[in-house]
Design a protein around this motif. Structure first.
Motif, PDB file in Angstrom:
ATOM      1  N   SER B 144      16.127 -22.997   8.686  1.00  0.00           N
ATOM      2  CA  SER B 144      15.966 -22.098   7.539  1.00  0.00           C
ATOM      3  C   SER B 144      16.080 -22.878   6.235  1.00  0.00           C
ATOM      4  O   SER B 144      15.416 -22.560   5.254  1.00  0.00           O
ATOM      5  N   THR B 145      16.904 -23.935   6.224  1.00  0.00           N
ATOM      6  CA  THR B 145      17.015 -24.757   5.015  1.00  0.00           C
ATOM      7  C   THR B 145      15.707 -25.511   4.757  1.00  0.00           C
ATOM      8  O   THR B 145      15.220 -25.572   3.624  1.00  0.00           O
ATOM      9  N   VAL B 146      15.131 -26.061   5.818  1.00  0.00           N
ATOM     10  CA  VAL B 146      13.892 -26.839   5.671  1.00  0.00           C
ATOM     11  C   VAL B 146      12.700 -25.930   5.365  1.00  0.00           C
ATOM     12  O   VAL B 146      11.976 -26.147   4.393  1.00  0.00           O
ATOM     13  N   GLN B 149      13.737 -23.113   2.312  1.00  0.00           N
ATOM     14  CA  GLN B 149      14.231 -23.632   1.029  1.00  0.00           C
ATOM     15  C   GLN B 149      13.594 -24.964   0.633  1.00  0.00           C
ATOM     16  O   GLN B 149      13.824 -25.445  -0.472  1.00  0.00           O
ATOM     17  N   ASP B 150      12.865 -25.592   1.562  1.00  0.00           N
ATOM     18  CA  ASP B 150      12.280 -26.907   1.314  1.00  0.00           C
ATOM     19  C   ASP B 150      13.353 -27.934   0.929  1.00  0.00           C
ATOM     20  O   ASP B 150      13.180 -28.759   0.051  1.00  0.00           O
ATOM     21  N   ARG B 151      14.488 -27.816   1.598  1.00  0.00           N
ATOM     22  CA  ARG B 151      15.599 -28.743   1.352  1.00  0.00           C
ATOM     23  C   ARG B 151      16.092 -29.291   2.687  1.00  0.00           C
ATOM     24  O   ARG B 151      15.831 -28.717   3.745  1.00  0.00           O
ATOM     25  N   THR B 152      16.836 -30.376   2.617  1.00  0.00           N
ATOM     26  CA  THR B 152      17.436 -30.926   3.834  1.00  0.00           C
ATOM     27  C   THR B 152      18.891 -31.312   3.581  1.00  0.00           C
ATOM     28  O   THR B 152      19.214 -31.852   2.520  1.00  0.00           O
TER      29      THR B 152
END
Lengths: 470, 410
Positions: B144-146, B149-152
């Motif tokens: 769900s973060t990737v 949110q396009d985050r790691t």
């Protein structure tokens, strides 16, 4: 040597600088502020409650088993009394669970009489012996092996974080200042004034109160060049069971204490879970609060021995805390009138219960040295965040935004609020203490992604970084 | 539309939406899906990779495409989907307390279906040694973060486990430019079905079989993991994160804190072959029944459950009465679902009982009623693989007995 003006952290000459924003430091800042002193609180971490105060069993003790005539007993009694006086106005929770000190074998049964006598001598006059039948009637899920107990009705459950946050908030609302990420590295005392050197610059004050907890001896060494005690951290590991387990127990179940430790407690938490712990392992590290597989499995077995149906209950969380133990059981409250310095050290596991009482005790000491302040006539009273399971929490209200943490029912507005103001959370741990986010069953499975978004730019160590796509 | 909700479904993943669509197809007037997230679709929303939808749509889709298609279909046929709506309490007779952005509200649907799915077991339940640094996540949180949110949270994690979802973690990492440094499996073989065992080698993630995680290192952020092999050799693998994959458990907090019976083995609600819970107003479907099956399998279960719920609303379901109780009575047998079989159901309801084993098991599965052996069948099974036994084997007992499942090794 006079400090460079530019390196001064504040131009104020404070009456008192309190070192360390644990529960004791927060209570201290509040007491001195309410008594009219100009107070600064300095803390080396980016959030308050980052040391010993971040993990404990969250019980407001009566002091029934504290050493007779000890400062510890006096502070616990005064502290618990003051908590009861202020908790409603500050909206702090208090669950009057009561406790049973349970004897599990004949040796322990034989010790109950002495313990009861001690409780009575300590002023806990409503402590009574109860037999197996009463125990079973009141706590039907308790193992049949429970033989007898002392009932201590005054033992209660509180929120170990919202309380100190509220203490410090009250200090700040009434004029105190807080400096975070501010480590005390040295200092000099001359002409009745301290120049404290910190990682953020120099602070000037008349009086210093060292509440540095796990680093109390280090701070004495660094600034005074001496310390009367050595902290040997005593680690306590805890298990938190699913909220469904809270219905298995009403009272706090305490073991018959030994000289070294209060032993493994089983109790509900104010947040609606069931807690088991702590262990007691001495260690050298003052930072690393590790759990280990064997100890957690041991706690699980201990829990099942006390409440057999816990065998089928899932675990929500595990954690470890460090207690600042010294060579002695007694608190190490050391007044140094010649250098306007009071060391408040060795506040072990009873710090949460005693903090307000310790602050009273230390202020009385300070006043006896001739300091004169006018108590604030009409101090502001802050309202704590409502986090207790049984209270009217924000998720029930409209206009609080999305439900971010589904397990602990934390709304977006609560998180945004905890990220603002002088005590804004600067780490996930700080945010957890202020909101309970990620502290539930899934431990962040569902809400981590949204949290990376909401906390972006707020934390010293970010939860996530932007992905760089080629 | 009447005020009376016929069926409320908690959760909006594949089993929920397929149940809702089927209920509408069966003529049920008011079907409401309750989703606590701002968007419906469940876990596939953040599985940004194929294959999804083969069984349902005869096409290969990514998770988000699949979720969007299911949601759109449900809306098209008149399913009411309420997002940002948390069911806070599930009370007797189907009464639900809801929390929405506007506050709390109560609804009293005629039937409730639990379709709350599964989540991976967090670190806490695994009793892992070490401090609690940032950077220890489940696959679900990573995805769900990737994908949302396009985050790691890290760049060089270690992946613990080799279930199907563990390979999903690798694909998620590849998408985000994350380079896993190792994949750790305590057993001697990969848990997921062959040939995915080759997969980590193909994408360059070293696979360590027979290797157990013994500690997570790092005070504030992860600095490494300590692992131990079968010979007892410890070593440290440097990394900046840990993905705790798999070890799924039903998301059943509502039932556990409410009034429904929860099975200690599946950790999901106790159901009969209709998916009917201990309070007959409640049904359960999909992965909340047991950990864990694919989206396609759960979708199919949802569709079947819808038929039984519709029959119940029409008064055509065998009422709660004499039941056979089925118990996994051997440490090798991890669970069996359904746990109860209505004798009046005849051949209606689920056709099979689902079992799983805790370890590689080759031998004989034996059904005992007291001292009496009812039947036996050969068993050759691995953990996390579905085992199906026809319901008729159990209902043949013909009377309300307790049947214990045991295992005799070869």
């Amino acid at each position: 040597m006079m400090p460079d003006r530019k390196s001064s952290l504040s131009s104020t000459l404070f009456d008192v600088v309190v070192i360390g924003a644990g529960v004791v430091g927060c209570a201290m800042a509040r007491r001195f502020t309410l008594e009219g002193a100009r107070v600064a609180l300095v803390e080396k971490a980016c959030d308050i409650l980052d040391g010993a105060s971040k993990a404990n069993s969250a019980i407001l003790h009566t002091g029934f088993d504290a050493p007779v005539g000890s400062i510890e007993l006096d502070c616990i009694r005064k502290g618990a009394e003051e908590y009861r006086q202020i908790h409603q106005d500050m909206r702090l929770p208090l669950d009057a669970a009561g406790a049973y000190v349970v004897a599990w074998n004949d040796v322990e049964v034989a010790r109950l009489d002495t313990l009861l006598e001690q409780a009575h001598r300590n002023g806990i006059s409503n402590a009574t012996l109860v037999g197996q039948t009463v125990l079973r009637d009141n706590e039907p899920h308790l193992s049949d092996r429970a033989l007898a107990a002392i009932s201590v009705p005054g033992e209660a459950l509180i929120d170990p974080w919202s309380a100190p946050y509220a203490y410090l908030k009250q200090a700040l609302q009434n004029g105190a200042e807080v400096f975070l990420k501010c480590e005390v590295t040295g200092g000099g005392f001359a002409g009745g004034e301290w120049q404290l050197e910190t990682s953020r610059g120099v602070l000037n004050c008349r009086q210093v109160i060292n509440c540095a907890g796990l680093y109390g001896d280090y701070v004495d060494q660094a600034v005074l060049g001496l310390s009367d005690f050595l902290i040997t951290p005593r680690k306590g590991q805890f298990l938190i069971f699913d909220k469904a387990a809270a219905s298995l127990l009403q009272a706090i179940i305490l073991p018959v204490p030994t000289a070294r430790t209060k032993g493994v407690v089983v109790c509900r938490t104010i947040f609606g879970n069931l807690l088991v712990g702590p262990t007691a392992d001495e260690q050298q590290s003052r930072d690393e609060a590790s759990t280990d597989t064997a100890s957690l499995e041991g706690l699980m077995q201990a829990a099942i021995r006390i409440i057999p149906t816990l065998a089928d209950m899932p675990i929500t969380a595990t954690y470890a805390g460090l207690r600042p133990a010294t060579e002695q059981k007694e608190y190490r409250i050391i007044p140094r009138p010649d250098s306007n310095w009071i060391t408040v050290g060795g506040i072990r596991s009873t710090g949460l219960s005693a903090a307000l009482g310790i602050a009273q005790h230390v202020f009385a000491q300070y006043r006896d040295w001739g300091a004169a302040h006018e108590p604030l006539p009409d101090p502001r009273v802050p309202q704590a965040n409502i986090l207790a399971e049984q209270s009217a929490r924000a998720w029930r209200e409209g206009g609080q935004g999305d439900m971010i943490c589904h397990c602990e029912l934390v709304r977006e507005a609560e998180i945004r609020q905890a990220l603002t103001g002088p005590l804004a959370a600067r780490s996930l741990a700080g945010l957890k203490r202020q909101t309970r986010v990620t502290m539930g069953r899934c431990q962040g499975f569902y809400c981590s992604a949204r949290l990376t978004e909401l906390t972006d730019g707020h934390f010293d160590i970010p939860l996530a970084k932007d992905i760089k796509h080629d | 539309m009447t005020d009376q909700i016929d069926v409320a479904i908690i959760g909006s993943g594949p089993s929920s939406l397929s149940a809702a669509i089927e209920l509408k197809a069966l003529g049920i007037a008011r079907v409401v899906v309750l989703e606590r997230d701002p968007e419906a679709g469940g876990i596939p929303r953040h599985c940004g990779h194929p294959p999804f939808g083969i069984r349902e749509f005869k096409r290969v889709l990514t998770g988000p495409q699949y979720a969007r298609k299911l949601v759109a279909t449900a809306r098209l046929v008149g399913v009411e989907i309420r997002t940002s709506t948390t069911v806070v309490e599930a009370r007797p007779d189907g009464k639900l307390l809801l929390a929405t952005k506007d506050g709390v509200a109560e609804i009293a649907p005629r039937r409730v279906i639990y379709a709350t799915g599964v989540r991976e077991t967090p670190r806490s339940c695994r009793f892992i040694t070490g401090p609690r640094p940032l950077g220890v996540v489940n696959t679900g949180a990573l995805q769900s973060t990737v994908y949302l949110q396009d985050r790691t949270p890290f760049e060089r994690p270690v992946i613990i486990g080799t279930e199907l979802v563990s390979f999903s973690a690798i694909m998620t990492c590849r998408h985000a430019g994350i380079k896993p440094v190792a994949m750790i499996e305590a057993n001697e073989g990969v848990t997921a079905r062959w040939p995915t065992g080759l997969f980590p080698r193909i994408v360059g993630v070293p696979l360590h079989l027979g290797t157990r995680l013994s500690a997570i290192l790092g005070n504030r952020s992860v600095t490494g993991v300590e692992v131990v092999d079968r010979a007892g050799n410890h070593r440290v693998i440097n990394c900046d994160g840990v993905i705790l994959s798999g070890q799924f458990t039903p998301e059943v907090a509502l039932a556990r804190c409410g009034h429904l019976a929860v099975d200690a083995a599946t950790k999901g609600p106790v159901v009969d072959q209709y998916g009917r819970c201990s309070d007959p107003c409640y049904f359960a479907t999909g992965n909340v029944l047991r950990p864990v099956e694919t989206a396609g399998w759960s979708w199919n279960e949802g569709r079947q459950t819808a038929r039984w719920v519709a029959a119940d609303l029409a008064g055509d379901l065998a009422p709660v009465g004499a039941e056979i109780e089925v118990v996994a009575a051997d440490p090798v047998i991890r669970y069996v679902v359904p746990q109860r079989l209505s004798l009046a159901a005849g051949s209606a309801g689920m056709k099979h009982l689902q079992l799983r084993v805790t370890r590689r098991a080759k031998g004989t599965l034996v059904a005992m009623c007291g001292d009496q052996t009812l039947w036996k069948m050969p068993l050759n099974a691995r953990p996390e693989r579905r085992i199906l036994v026809p319901v008729g084997k159990f209902t043949a007992a013909g009377k309300p007995v307790k049947i214990e499942l045991k295992f005799i090794a070869e």
